[in-house]
Enzyme design. Structure first.
Site, short mmCIF file in Angstrom:
data_model
loop_
_atom_site.label_atom_id
_atom_site.label_comp_id
_atom_site.label_asym_id
_atom_site.label_seq_id
_atom_site.Cartn_x
_atom_site.Cartn_y
_atom_site.Cartn_z
N ASN A 1 0.86 -1.19 0.00
CA ASN A 1 0.00 0.00 0.00
C ASN A 1 0.90 1.24 0.00
O ASN A 1 1.47 1.59 1.03
CB ASN A 1 -0.90 -0.03 1.26
N TRP A 2 0.99 1.87 -1.16
CA TRP A 2 1.92 3.00 -1.29
C TRP A 2 1.37 4.28 -0.66
O TRP A 2 2.10 5.26 -0.54
CB TRP A 2 2.22 3.25 -2.77
N LYS A 3 0.10 4.29 -0.32
CA LYS A 3 -0.54 5.49 0.26
C LYS A 3 -0.29 6.70 -0.65
O LYS A 3 -0.20 6.54 -1.86
CB LYS A 3 -0.03 5.70 1.69
N HIS B 1 -9.55 1.23 4.59
CA HIS B 1 -8.28 1.39 5.30
C HIS B 1 -8.50 2.32 6.49
O HIS B 1 -9.29 3.27 6.42
CB HIS B 1 -7.22 1.96 4.36
N GLU C 1 -6.96 4.72 7.66
CA GLU C 1 -6.79 6.16 7.38
C GLU C 1 -8.05 6.73 6.74
O GLU C 1 -8.42 7.88 6.98
CB GLU C 1 -5.54 6.38 6.51
N GLU D 1 -5.61 -4.87 10.38
CA GLU D 1 -4.58 -3.87 10.62
C GLU D 1 -4.89 -3.12 11.90
O GLU D 1 -5.68 -2.16 11.89
CB GLU D 1 -4.52 -2.88 9.46
N GLY E 1 2.20 2.31 10.80
CA GLY E 1 3.15 3.41 10.68
C GLY E 1 3.82 3.79 11.99
O GLY E 1 4.48 4.83 12.08
N SER F 1 3.17 -2.03 10.50
CA SER F 1 4.60 -2.09 10.79
C SER F 1 5.20 -3.47 10.50
O SER F 1 6.10 -3.93 11.19
CB SER F 1 4.89 -1.67 12.23
N GLY G 1 2.79 -1.14 4.30
CA GLY G 1 2.82 0.29 3.98
C GLY G 1 4.26 0.75 3.75
O GLY G 1 4.83 0.57 2.68
N GLY G 2 4.86 1.33 4.78
CA GLY G 2 6.20 1.93 4.67
C GLY G 2 7.22 1.03 3.99
O GLY G 2 7.97 1.48 3.11
P1 PGA Z 1 2.68 0.34 7.66
O1 PGA Z 1 1.25 0.54 7.02
O2 PGA Z 1 3.23 -0.95 7.13
O3 PGA Z 1 3.48 1.52 7.24
O4 PGA Z 1 2.49 0.26 9.16
C1 PGA Z 1 0.38 -0.54 6.76
C2 PGA Z 1 -0.90 -0.04 6.15
O5 PGA Z 1 -1.36 1.05 6.54
O6 PGA Z 1 -1.51 -0.69 5.27
#
Ligand code: PGA
Length: 254
Positions: A9-11, A98, A100, A170, A176, A216, A237-238
């Site tokens: 997930n590149w956000k 998600h 967010e 998640e 994050g 994470s 994500g990251g």
């Molecule tokens: P993260 O994000 O790996 O940076 O914690 C995961 C996500 O939000 O899908």
């Protein structure tokens, strides 16, 4: 078919050149290092989707998905992107709910249920994200939160529809933050989710449902998380923004 996969997930990250370069690096490493059976989904931002589909078209392991879609079919909804548009540029998946989106854009379970319906009508596979906040976990409401997210957001589907979906657990406190759920916490919740799917749709659908872990997850902890019986891979994500760490995570899939 295997339940296991890794998704990135590149956000809201990466300009055009960066996105294309990352894809080229991932393709190169997959080619050199990863067997043909692994399944990978990339979730770039909307503007990169068409190019990502083209660039990845020669590698059967990779599918492309969007990070969101509208619950509406088409029309006067300025700024929205429809499921049909995503399908038309070659997307196969779409992230729905998600944390967010839930937290920053007020998307609730009812709205997300509508998005799932719209996505399925356009033959996209929803990846439905669920997870509790730290307050909910500390208040011992993590199981009831997850149950409500499933009941209200996705359990209205019939069996055939549900089988087209992927779940992603998640925990919001792990996204994050660098704080990953422990193996015990992840397995406990994934087993709980699978038991709810079993209760609703029966054992054979529960057995084939992909339940990803996100929060994470990185190339240091992916091996342990992915070896858990009810964890079928990760939504990253990251660590999906760096080719080396992302491909290492793919290689951690059993
Ligand atoms: P993260 O994000 O790996 O940076 O914690 C995961 C996500 O939000 O899908």
């Amino acid at each position: 078919m295997s339940r296991k996969l890794v998704a990135g997930n590149w956000k809201m990250n990466l300009q055009k050149d960066e996105a294309h370069a990352l894809i080229a690096e991932i393709l190169g490493m997959l080619n050199d290092e990863v067997n043909a059976e692994k399944k990978v989904i990339l979730f770039p931002s909307f503007v990169h989707l068409g190019a990502a589909v083209q660039l990845c078209s020669a590698d059967k392991r990779i599918s492309i998905g969007a990070q969101n879609c509208s619950d509406k079919v088409s029309g006067a909804f300025t700024g929205e992107v429809s499921a049909a548009m995503l399908r038309s540029v070659g997307c196969k998946y779409v992230l729905i709910g998600h944390s967010e989106r839930r937290q920053l854009f007020n998307e609730n379970n009812q709205w997300l249920a509508e998005k799932i319906n719209t996505a399925l009508k356009e033959l996209l596979h929803p990846v439905y994200c669920i997870g509790e906040t730290l307050e909910q976990r500390n208040g011992n409401q993590h199981f009831s939160t997850i149950e409500a997210q499933l009941n209200e957001g996705i359990f209205h589907l019939n069996e055939n529809e549900f089988r087209k979906c992927i779940l992603a657990y998640e925990p919001v406190w792990a996204i994050g933050t660098g704080v990953t759920a422990s193996a015990d916490q992840a397995q406990e919740m994934h087993a709980f989710i699978r038991s709810l799917v079993n209760k609703k749709y029966g054992a054979s659908i529960a057995e084939e449902t992909t339940i990803l872990y996100g929060g994470s997850c990185n190339d240091q902890n992916a091996g342990e998380l992915f070896s858990l019986p009810d964890v079928d891979g990760g939504l990253i994500g990251g660590a999906s923004l760096k080719s080396r760490s992302f491909v290492n995570i793919i290689k951690a899939l059993p």
